[in-house]
Enzyme design. Structure first.
Site, PDB file in Angstrom:
ATOM      1  N   VAL A   8      55.759  73.178 -15.781  1.00 39.56           N
ATOM      2  CA  VAL A   8      54.993  72.108 -16.421  1.00 39.56           C
ATOM      3  C   VAL A   8      53.732  71.819 -15.614  1.00 39.56           C
ATOM      4  O   VAL A   8      53.701  71.989 -14.392  1.00 39.56           O
ATOM      5  CB  VAL A   8      55.855  70.832 -16.559  1.00 39.56           C
ATOM      6  CG1 VAL A   8      57.052  71.096 -17.454  1.00 39.56           C
ATOM      7  CG2 VAL A   8      56.305  70.321 -15.203  1.00 39.56           C
ATOM      8  N   ASP A  51      64.282  71.432 -12.034  1.00 39.54           N
ATOM      9  CA  ASP A  51      63.377  71.815 -10.950  1.00 39.54           C
ATOM     10  C   ASP A  51      61.975  71.256 -11.209  1.00 39.54           C
ATOM     11  O   ASP A  51      61.389  71.509 -12.257  1.00 39.54           O
ATOM     12  CB  ASP A  51      63.341  73.337 -10.832  1.00 39.54           C
ATOM     13  CG  ASP A  51      62.649  73.817  -9.573  1.00 39.54           C
ATOM     14  OD1 ASP A  51      61.571  73.276  -9.227  1.00 39.54           O
ATOM     15  OD2 ASP A  51      63.183  74.725  -8.918  1.00 39.54           O
ATOM     16  N   LEU A  54      59.168  72.137 -10.188  1.00 39.39           N
ATOM     17  CA  LEU A  54      58.148  73.159 -10.367  1.00 39.39           C
ATOM     18  C   LEU A  54      58.325  73.926 -11.681  1.00 39.39           C
ATOM     19  O   LEU A  54      57.462  74.706 -12.069  1.00 39.39           O
ATOM     20  CB  LEU A  54      58.190  74.173  -9.219  1.00 39.39           C
ATOM     21  CG  LEU A  54      57.863  73.619  -7.830  1.00 39.39           C
ATOM     22  CD1 LEU A  54      57.957  74.724  -6.778  1.00 39.39           C
ATOM     23  CD2 LEU A  54      56.480  72.980  -7.792  1.00 39.39           C
ATOM     24  N   GLU A  55      59.429  73.703 -12.358  1.00 39.25           N
ATOM     25  CA  GLU A  55      59.702  74.467 -13.580  1.00 39.25           C
ATOM     26  C   GLU A  55      59.644  73.547 -14.785  1.00 39.25           C
ATOM     27  O   GLU A  55      58.561  73.317 -15.311  1.00 39.25           O
ATOM     28  CB  GLU A  55      61.029  75.206 -13.444  1.00 39.25           C
ATOM     29  CG  GLU A  55      61.021  76.194 -12.266  1.00 39.25           C
ATOM     30  CD  GLU A  55      62.261  77.063 -12.176  1.00 39.25           C
ATOM     31  OE1 GLU A  55      62.669  77.630 -13.204  1.00 39.25           O
ATOM     32  OE2 GLU A  55      62.812  77.203 -11.066  1.00 39.25           O
ATOM     33  N   MET A  56      60.769  72.981 -15.202  1.00 34.71           N
ATOM     34  CA  MET A  56      60.762  72.157 -16.406  1.00 34.71           C
ATOM     35  C   MET A  56      60.774  70.654 -16.096  1.00 34.71           C
ATOM     36  O   MET A  56      60.505  69.828 -16.965  1.00 34.71           O
ATOM     37  CB  MET A  56      61.922  72.570 -17.309  1.00 34.71           C
ATOM     38  CG  MET A  56      61.737  74.017 -17.782  1.00 34.71           C
ATOM     39  SD  MET A  56      63.221  74.830 -18.400  1.00 34.71           S
ATOM     40  CE  MET A  56      63.296  74.170 -20.053  1.00 34.71           C
TER      41      MET A  56
END
Lengths: 317, 341
Positions: B97, B138, B140-142
């Site tokens: 994101v 996470d 850094l991810e979703m």
């Protein structure tokens, strides 16, 4: 996209009663199924499978006796061995992995007796072929789990990364034995059984040879410190050898060993000396008859296999 | 095993009669192809509390493509796990994101049903059910807490219906992760030319591919020490020489062991032709670079596994190895419409 399911109904009071009755029926059904293979152990009085003396039999051939391989063990490698009804005793074996008589610490420096240290990163080996001898008569044992169910293929994989693997159980008729023995590896029959096989004889065991049936018996990988004896190998991949005496090394542990029966578990601590294994793998050995298409780690393994009897690999604590 | 199946079927029948969906499935367990040399089917690897059914896999697929599982509604699992790339990410590290950069190359999702030693590069997730929830949360991810994800799904009547069908209840954190795991469990690749060779089709591989295969499983390369014959991974953790001082310590971050420095999970190599870039950091762009990496004996850090040594490979050997690796591509899997919405 949803699938229609005509069997679904909302819960209601009448359904609750139906469920209660159904589970009672299911429990009776499950009990009947569970008792039919004779695998329960702790004095449960399960049905008796064929075969005697605790010998691992062939699943699905309750009355027949399997052939014997050149290694003296059964000529078959059943995924579901049978546990003899006489094998009401259980010996719980705690295997302690050690370096220079201190507990092995995986992934860390382990001091050696002479000098330097080892940093083992992968230590795993099979044990199988348990036999108990009393007055010259040998009785085979069967590896079982905590519920008395025989382990697949009658094999245990001891893996330093999995502490639970170092405690295992052997079912055998109760009695006092003069000695017991086992092999570090698998039987000839298991070694030659084509796959795919289930755990612990599967790819993820890290013990599978490529393209031929067969397994590593012992796999060691690590590093020695600069001040450790430099002839010690970094890697040992021990498998079956060549020639008439090619089988997994046999270890004999002197008794007396008393195995009680009927819901009692006897315990025994067994020490595996990794440093002794490395020494055996480093010994000067004639390997002129050992021509295999694999590397130095395999030659180290063959030296270990041939010299296993000259070192104290295992001892009783 | 046979008795376990009988019990499961009987239990399913009981549940169906009782009408309370609960934990047991009310549909037949679905069949998923079993690759040659695998002793279990993917369905048989499913844990008892999450048996594999069509509705669970379908729900999991829907969730796999659901961008509402990210904080800003822009990222779904499929954003980084793309089917045409073997459900891997063609970028060295993934982008989450708000354009946030990840730390490692997103692994492919092929044949994960059989993994027992821990998922992710460092093995920190013991099961698929545990693994699938972590990227959602996470940052850094979703970047979405799972309870929030559940609340979003529960606000959607169509998801309520799908969850009720699959698990007999409204969405929960458990059923969300179980559904996703069910879908991932169905991602089975078993029809590459190498798979056909394993099934006995002698003409499946070209001469160069056969040479490459023999080299791959030989002492000259030792690739088989980690990449076993059937699963093409022994599910272990090794330092293959990709670690550099100051870099990602890999499994050591989890275990704390000195000897685990720079160790990462051995990926299975099915569809490796399309899962570039390679290594935990996506630092190698092509298969040729991978072969060169191993030919050199890795990057030379002292923590490198002692089985990684410089190799004597001719130019032809290298071509054959790459061709063998390309024979692991399963075009059927990469284009299977059942894996799309």
């Amino acid at each position: 996209m949803r699938l229609a399911n005509p069997l679904l109904r909302p819960c209601g009071a009448w359904n609750q009663k139906a469920i209660s009755l159904a589970f009672i029926v299911a429990s009776l059904f499950a009990h009947t199924l569970g008792c039919s293979d004779g695998s329960e152990h702790q004095g449960s009085g399960g049905a008796a499978p064929g075969g005697g003396g605790g010998a691992a039999g062939s699943a699905g051939s309750a009355g027949g006796s399997p052939g014997v391989g050149e290694d003296g063990f059964s000529g078959e490698c059943p995924e579901k061995p049978l546990v003899s009804p006489e094998a009401r005793g259980v010996l719980a074996i705690n295997a302690e992995l050690r370096v220079a008589d201190k507990p092995l610490t995986l992934g860390e420096a382990n001091p050696l007796a002479e000098a330097g240290s080892l940093l083992p990163s992968n230590v795993r080996f099979y044990v199988s072929g348990f036999a108990f001898k009393s007055k010259g008569i040998s009785t085979l044992g069967t590896l079982v789990n905590g519920q008395g169910v025989a382990l697949p293929y009658n094999v245990q994989l001891i893996n330093a990364e999995d502490p639970s693997s170092t405690r295992f159980f052997v079912a055998v008729p109760p009695g006092t034995y003069d000695e017991f023995s086992f092999i570090v590896g698998v039987t000839e029959a298991c070694n030659e059984t084509p796959g795919p096989l289930k755990s612990p004889l599967h790819d993820a065991s890290q013990m599978k040879w490529p393209h031929v049936a067969g397994f590593l018996f012992l796999r060691y990988e690590g590093q020695r410190s600069d001040d450790a004896p430099q002839d010690l190998p970094d890697n040992i991949h021990m498998g079956m050898g060549t020639g008439a005496d090619r089988f997994a090394p046999k270890i004999t542990i002197a008794g007396p060993i008393t195995v009680t029966g009927e819901r009692m578990v006897s315990a025994l601590n067994l020490v595996f000396a990794l440093d002794a294994a490395l020494k055996a793998a480093a010994m000067q050995t004639d390997l002129s008859d050992f021509e295999v298409p694999f590397g130095e780690e395999v030659r180290a393994g063959e030296r270990l296999r041939r010299n296993a009897k000259t070192v104290v690999l295992f001892s009783r604590k | 095993m046979h008795k376990a199946r009988i019990l499961r079927r009987f239990s399913a029948l009981l549940i169906a009669l009782g009408g309370c969906g609960g934990g047991d499935p009310t549909e037949p367990l679905i069949a998923v192809p079993q690759p040659a040399g695998f002793a279990e089917t993917a369905a048989e690897t499913a844990p008892p509390q999450n048996l594999l059914t069509e509705s669970r896999a379908q729900l999991g697929k829907r969730l796999f493509f659901e961008a509402q599982l990210s904080s800003d509604g822009t990222v779904s699992c499929s954003s980084c796990h793309q089917q045409e790339h073997g459900f891997a990410d063609p970028r060295p590290v993934s982008v989450g994101v708000e354009g946030r950069q990840g730390k490692r190359n997103a692994s492919h999702l092929t044949n994960l049903a059989w993994v027992r030693t821990g998922l992710f590069w460092d093995g920190r997730a013991a099961t698929l059910e545990e693994q699938v929830g972590m990227p959602i949360e996470d940052p850094l991810e979703m970047n979405l807490p799972l309870p929030t994800a559940v609340a979003r799904l529960a606000a959607d009547p169509s998801y309520l219906a799908d969850f009720n069908l699959a698990y007999g209840e409204a969405p929960t954190v458990q059923t969300l992760t179980r559904a996703l795991a069910s879908f991932v469990r169905t991602l089975v690749s078993s029809n590459s030319r190498y798979d056909k060779h394993l099934r006995g089709q002698e003409q499946a591989l070209s001469e160069s591919e056969v040479s490459g295969m023999k080299l791959f499983f030989s002492k000259e390369t030792g690739c088989f020490h980690c990449h076993s014959e059937h699963t093409l991974s022994n599910d272990g953790f090794f330092n293959n020489g990709s670690f550099l001082e100051g870099g990602d310590v890999g499994r050591q971050a989890l275990t704390g062991r000195t000897g685990d420095l720079g160790k990462f999970r051995v990926p299975n190599l099915r569809n490796v032709e399309v899962t570039a870039p390679y290594m935990h950091d996506g630092s190698l762009a092509t298969l040729e670079e991978v072969v060169e990496h191993y030919a050199r004996g890795g990057r030379g850090h002292p923590s490198t596994d002692t089985q990684i040594e410089a190799l004597s490979l001719s130019a032809e050997d290298k071509v054959d190895l790459v061709n063998f690796l390309k024979s692991l591509t399963d075009r059927t899997f990469l284009s299977d419409p059942r894996y799309r919405l």
